[in-house]
Design a protein around this motif. Structure first.
Motif, mmCIF file in Angstrom:
data_model
loop_
_atom_site.group_PDB
_atom_site.id
_atom_site.type_symbol
_atom_site.label_atom_id
_atom_site.label_comp_id
_atom_site.label_asym_id
_atom_site.label_seq_id
_atom_site.Cartn_x
_atom_site.Cartn_y
_atom_site.Cartn_z
ATOM 1 N N MET A 32 3.295 -18.382 -13.623
ATOM 2 C CA MET A 32 4.073 -17.136 -13.886
ATOM 3 C C MET A 32 3.654 -15.809 -13.145
ATOM 4 S SD MET A 32 6.478 -17.942 -17.254
ATOM 5 C CE MET A 32 7.631 -16.731 -16.686
ATOM 6 N N PHE A 33 4.254 -15.024 -12.747
ATOM 7 C CA PHE A 33 3.787 -13.672 -11.980
ATOM 8 C C PHE A 33 4.595 -12.391 -12.401
ATOM 9 C CE2 PHE A 33 1.205 -16.362 -8.950
ATOM 10 C CZ PHE A 33 2.055 -17.746 -9.095
ATOM 11 N N TRP A 34 3.741 -11.140 -12.502
ATOM 12 C CA TRP A 34 4.616 -9.998 -12.618
ATOM 13 C C TRP A 34 4.237 -9.155 -11.251
ATOM 14 C CZ3 TRP A 34 8.422 -8.332 -15.092
ATOM 15 C CH2 TRP A 34 8.803 -8.825 -16.269
ATOM 16 N N TYR A 35 5.266 -8.645 -10.776
ATOM 17 C CA TYR A 35 4.962 -7.749 -9.474
ATOM 18 C C TYR A 35 5.671 -6.564 -9.887
ATOM 19 C CZ TYR A 35 4.005 -11.945 -6.751
ATOM 20 O OH TYR A 35 3.626 -13.042 -6.074
ATOM 21 N N ARG A 36 5.218 -5.343 -9.247
ATOM 22 C CA ARG A 36 6.185 -4.217 -9.132
ATOM 23 C C ARG A 36 6.470 -3.852 -7.574
ATOM 24 N NH1 ARG A 36 2.824 0.966 -11.095
ATOM 25 N NH2 ARG A 36 4.537 2.229 -9.794
ATOM 26 N N GLN A 37 7.568 -3.269 -7.619
ATOM 27 C CA GLN A 37 8.182 -2.975 -6.182
ATOM 28 C C GLN A 37 8.257 -1.522 -6.070
ATOM 29 O OE1 GLN A 37 12.131 -4.462 -5.044
ATOM 30 N NE2 GLN A 37 11.469 -4.538 -3.164
ATOM 31 N N ASP A 38 7.500 -1.055 -5.102
ATOM 32 C CA ASP A 38 7.597 0.614 -4.724
ATOM 33 C C ASP A 38 7.790 0.770 -3.244
ATOM 34 O OD1 ASP A 38 5.106 0.246 -6.754
ATOM 35 O OD2 ASP A 38 6.780 1.604 -7.545
ATOM 36 N N LEU A 39 8.661 1.800 -2.974
ATOM 37 C CA LEU A 39 9.046 1.815 -1.358
ATOM 38 C C LEU A 39 7.823 2.192 -0.697
ATOM 39 C CD1 LEU A 39 11.542 2.275 0.007
ATOM 40 C CD2 LEU A 39 11.124 4.842 -0.228
ATOM 41 N N GLY A 40 7.779 1.341 0.271
ATOM 42 C CA GLY A 40 6.577 1.402 1.306
ATOM 43 C C GLY A 40 5.523 0.741 0.827
ATOM 44 N N HIS A 41 5.384 -0.129 -0.243
ATOM 45 C CA HIS A 41 4.455 -1.001 -0.656
ATOM 46 C C HIS A 41 4.834 -2.481 -0.881
ATOM 47 C CE1 HIS A 41 1.373 2.158 -1.842
ATOM 48 N NE2 HIS A 41 2.314 2.883 -2.046
ATOM 49 N N GLY A 42 5.877 -2.620 -0.588
ATOM 50 C CA GLY A 42 6.505 -4.028 -0.780
ATOM 51 C C GLY A 42 6.013 -4.499 -2.190
ATOM 52 N N LEU A 43 5.968 -5.653 -2.560
ATOM 53 C CA LEU A 43 5.500 -6.156 -3.994
ATOM 54 C C LEU A 43 4.131 -6.407 -4.258
ATOM 55 C CD1 LEU A 43 8.490 -7.089 -3.212
ATOM 56 C CD2 LEU A 43 8.269 -8.590 -5.387
ATOM 57 N N ARG A 44 3.531 -5.894 -5.131
ATOM 58 C CA ARG A 44 2.004 -5.768 -5.515
ATOM 59 C C ARG A 44 1.875 -6.730 -6.806
ATOM 60 N NH1 ARG A 44 0.274 0.286 -5.149
ATOM 61 N NH2 ARG A 44 2.419 0.726 -6.172
ATOM 62 N N LEU A 45 1.089 -7.359 -6.910
ATOM 63 C CA LEU A 45 0.840 -8.358 -8.141
ATOM 64 C C LEU A 45 0.198 -7.556 -9.103
ATOM 65 C CD1 LEU A 45 1.083 -11.372 -9.248
ATOM 66 C CD2 LEU A 45 -1.136 -11.698 -8.173
ATOM 67 N N ILE A 46 0.766 -7.532 -10.248
ATOM 68 C CA ILE A 46 0.109 -7.102 -11.691
ATOM 69 C C ILE A 46 -0.704 -7.909 -12.439
ATOM 70 C CG2 ILE A 46 0.599 -5.625 -13.712
ATOM 71 C CD1 ILE A 46 3.375 -5.059 -12.457
#
Lengths: 116, 112
Positions: A32-46
């Motif tokens: 299982m994974f958690w990502y955050r999505q921010d404009l200009g960054h795509g998805l980044r793994l937390i």
């Protein structure tokens, strides 16, 4: 077949408060994974987890805590929310090693978090 | 460590036209490559993936992508887009350790 669900779908909180985002999957996937999505960054793994009680940091773990006491649940906690943590958060899961489709991640619908 | 570059943050095309989305990656090992689509207010859905074998990969909804090892690219195309293809598209790479690295995304708007 519920698949992977996230709650809440929308959350507004204030700076300094603790917030927990929930993720639940019904497939018994190991990973299982958690990502955050921010404009200009795509998805980044937390953070990610290979199995119950096994977790590891991703690219942007600072300010977040995870736990995984049961295979199906993977909550993400913001211990003291900051404005920079305003984002859309996605949970994902993938199958156990050795399965042919182990490399495909399945995503939840996301939680939109606003920190005021 | 791997990284992904998607050229163009926004593409606007007419319905029925070809759309081409470019993705270049860097990886120290033979990569697994993915394209995901995100429709408005939804999570990500797998369009297609490359692991090994044939370099031309066909996915859902008429999309296809070609893996080019020498150019380290994995471009996505659809010969004839529909209004319903309006969405954001993400290229991602994995170096076999279950973690994905995503590009910044390309928003596709299909005009009637």
């Amino acid at each position: 077949d519920a698949g992977i669900t996230q709650s809440p779908r929308y959350k507004i909180t204030e700076t300094g408060r603790q917030v927990t985002l929930m993720c639940h999957q019904t497939w018994s996937h190991s990973y299982m994974f958690w990502y955050r999505q921010d404009l200009g960054h795509g998805l980044r793994l937390i953070y990610y987890s290979a199995a119950a009680d096994i977790t590891d940091k991703g690219e942007v773990p600072d300010g977040y805590v995870v736990s995984r006491s049961k295979t199906e649940n993977f909550p993400l906690t913001l211990e003291s929310a900051t404005r920079s943590q305003t984002s859309v958060y996605f949970c994902a899961s993938s199958e156990s090693p050795g399965q042919q489709t182990r490399d495909t991640q399945y995503f939840g619908p996301g939680t939109r978090l606003t920190v005021l | 460590a791997q990284s992904v570059t998607q050229l163009g943050s926004h593409v606007s095309v007419s319905e029925g036209a070809l759309v081409l989305l470019r993705c270049n990656y860097s990886s120290s090992v033979p990569p697994y490559l993915f394209w995901y689509v995100q429709y408005p207010n939804q999570g990500l859905q797998l369009l297609l993936k490359y692991t090994t074998g044939a370099t031309l990969v066909k996915g859902i909804n008429g999309f296809e992508a070609e893996f080019n090892k020498s150019q380290t690219s994995f471009h996505l195309r659809k010969p004839s887009v529909h209004i319903s293809d309006t969405a954001e598209y993400f290229c991602a790479v994995s170096d076999n350790d279950y973690k994905l690295s995503f590009g910044a995304g390309t928003t596709v708007t299909v005009r009637a």
